[in-house]
Design an enzyme around this catalytic site. Structure first.
Site, short mmCIF file in Angstrom:
data_model
loop_
_atom_site.label_atom_id
_atom_site.label_comp_id
_atom_site.label_asym_id
_atom_site.label_seq_id
_atom_site.Cartn_x
_atom_site.Cartn_y
_atom_site.Cartn_z
CE1 TYR A 118 -45.57 80.94 -57.16
CE2 TYR A 118 -43.39 81.26 -57.37
CZ TYR A 118 -44.26 80.75 -57.11
OH TYR A 118 -44.23 79.51 -58.00
CB VAL A 176 -51.33 76.91 -63.01
CG1 VAL A 176 -52.47 76.53 -63.91
CG2 VAL A 176 -51.54 76.50 -62.60
N GLY A 223 -56.60 80.76 -60.05
CA GLY A 223 -56.67 81.09 -58.87
C GLY A 223 -56.05 79.40 -58.38
N GLY A 255 -52.98 78.03 -59.18
CA GLY A 255 -51.95 78.53 -58.15
C GLY A 255 -51.51 78.11 -56.91
CB SER A 256 -53.42 81.25 -54.93
OG SER A 256 -53.98 81.82 -53.77
CE1 TYR A 299 -43.54 80.40 -68.37
CE2 TYR A 299 -42.42 79.44 -65.66
CZ TYR A 299 -43.28 80.46 -66.30
OH TYR A 299 -43.78 82.24 -66.34
#
Length: 156
Positions: free
Chosen positions: A130, A86, A94, A96-97, A23
């Protein structure tokens, strides 16, 4: 669900690191082996820690790898998030959060003063994400790194 990594997760963590390297347009840069990861994460006194994000079926869809740093100004530890990833097919769910929220929870519970990380300048989706959480860019700081031949030459 977010949980601490277990030794059986090392192959998954290694695969997620490889996917993160792809990525970030550096597929050949991720050289850590499963043996190195296992030794770092599960030593008698580990200095590196990981969280695993699982979907409703219990399949790992993401991870966060972190270690402690220290603020001489605040006199407290903090968490440095080395990697957060992720899987693309799970983004928007949700995870990552939730990984970041768990790191924040750990920091608050232990009296740490911050959670910080780096993000590539071109990674606008992540930067936006972020910022939506309340994170602030430390634009006045430049990351410096001594590595490879320069490290060997200077350290010898």
């Amino acid at each position: 669900m977010i949980r601490p990594a277990a030794p059986a997760d090392v192959p998954t963590i290694r695969a997620l690191i490889a996917a993160l390297a792809d990525y970030e347009r550096e597929p050949d840069a991720a050289k850590a082996t499963e043996e190195q990861l296992h030794a770092a994460l599960f030593a008698e006194h580990p200095a590196v820690f990981a969280l695993i994000a699982e979907d409703d079926a219990g399949s790992p869809v993401g991870f966060a790898l972190y270690f402690l740093n220290f603020s001489t100004w605040n006199g407290t530890h903090g968490i440095y998030l080395e990697d957060l990833f992720v899987r693309p097919e799970a983004r928007g769910g949700g995870y990552g959060s939730a990984l970041l929220r768990e790191l924040a929870r750990i920091a608050v519970e232990r009296g740490y003063s911050r959670v910080e990380w780096s993000v590539l300048d071109w990674n606008e989706p992540s930067i936006g994400f972020y910022k939506s959480l309340g994170a602030v860019a430390m634009d006045e700081w430049t990351t410096m790194r001594l590595t490879g031949d320069a490290l060997v030459a200077f350290g010898s």
